[in-house]
Design a protein around this motif. Structure first.
Motif: not given
Length: 214
Positions: A101, A103-104, A131, A127-128, A97-99, A94-95
């Protein structure tokens, strides 16, 4: 190419809940006369809904009480809410994916109350938030594509630009039906069950960022 949206199944992908869930199911079914080892319970039912469990058990000659689905869902949520842990290395995914940019979202056959318990305990609910999608709010559960298509629509993404992370054949079939590439997490699932429906399989969540070209 990197995906525009990554959609995660919940149980067995984000949270390490499959065996505990099926142990609760096994004990309940055994008390009603349908007594199989937990490994067989998992082979039969992982990736389905509690309603489908009740239907299958009925086809095999054991009629469960009319309120069994509600009761077992509440029991599972209670047990998992007190004990469930994250899948190893999922926070790193998840980190990453955030880095990047990217989305999930979450798309699960499980009810929202159960996800609130499991994702809440593990810190992923906040966090989600916004979504998290359940097939209970769709016309059809997996292996139908409804919950994945809903997640894509809500994110404004073309389904073909999304990818799905799954640990069950039912969920992988749903991804294929949605025309979304599926990556099969096979730490606790036989590879042969996922291979026919997945573009790749992997048994260590730490390998997923490389597979997604992050």
């Amino acid at each position: 190419m990197q995906p525009k949206l990554v959609i995660f199944d919940c149980d067995g992908v984000l949270v390490d809940s499959e065996r505990t869930t099926n142990e609760v199911i096994q004990r309940s079914l055994a008390s009603h006369g349908f007594d199989l080892p937990v490994d067989q319970i998992m082979a039969l039912f992982v990736g389905g809904t509690m309603a489908s469990v009740r239907e299958e058990v009925g086809r095999r000659g054991v009629q469960l009480p009319h309120d069994w689905v509600a009761t077992i869902n509440a029991n599972v949520a209670q047990v998992l809410g007190a004990s469930v842990e994250l899948i190893p290395s999922i926070l790193g995914v998840l980190d990453a994916l955030d880095a990047a940019d990217i989305p999930y979202a979450v798309g699960s056959n499980g009810p929202m109350d159960k996800m609130q318990a499991t994702l809440g305990r593990t810190g992923l609910w906040d966090r989600m938030q916004g979504r998290i999608y359940t097939a209970h709010d769709c016309d059809h559960p997996k292996p139908a594509p409804d919950v994945y298509l809903k997640a894509a629509t809500k994110a404004g993404c073309d389904p073909a630009a999304c990818v799905v992370i799954e640990d069950s054949a039912s969920g992988a079939k749903a991804a294929v039906a949605a025309k979304m590439p599926c990556y099969g997490y096979c730490a606790d699932t036989p590879v042969a069950k996922l291979d026919p429906f997945c573009v790749a399989t992997f048994d260590d969540m730490a390998n997923l960022p490389n597979l997604l070209e992050l």
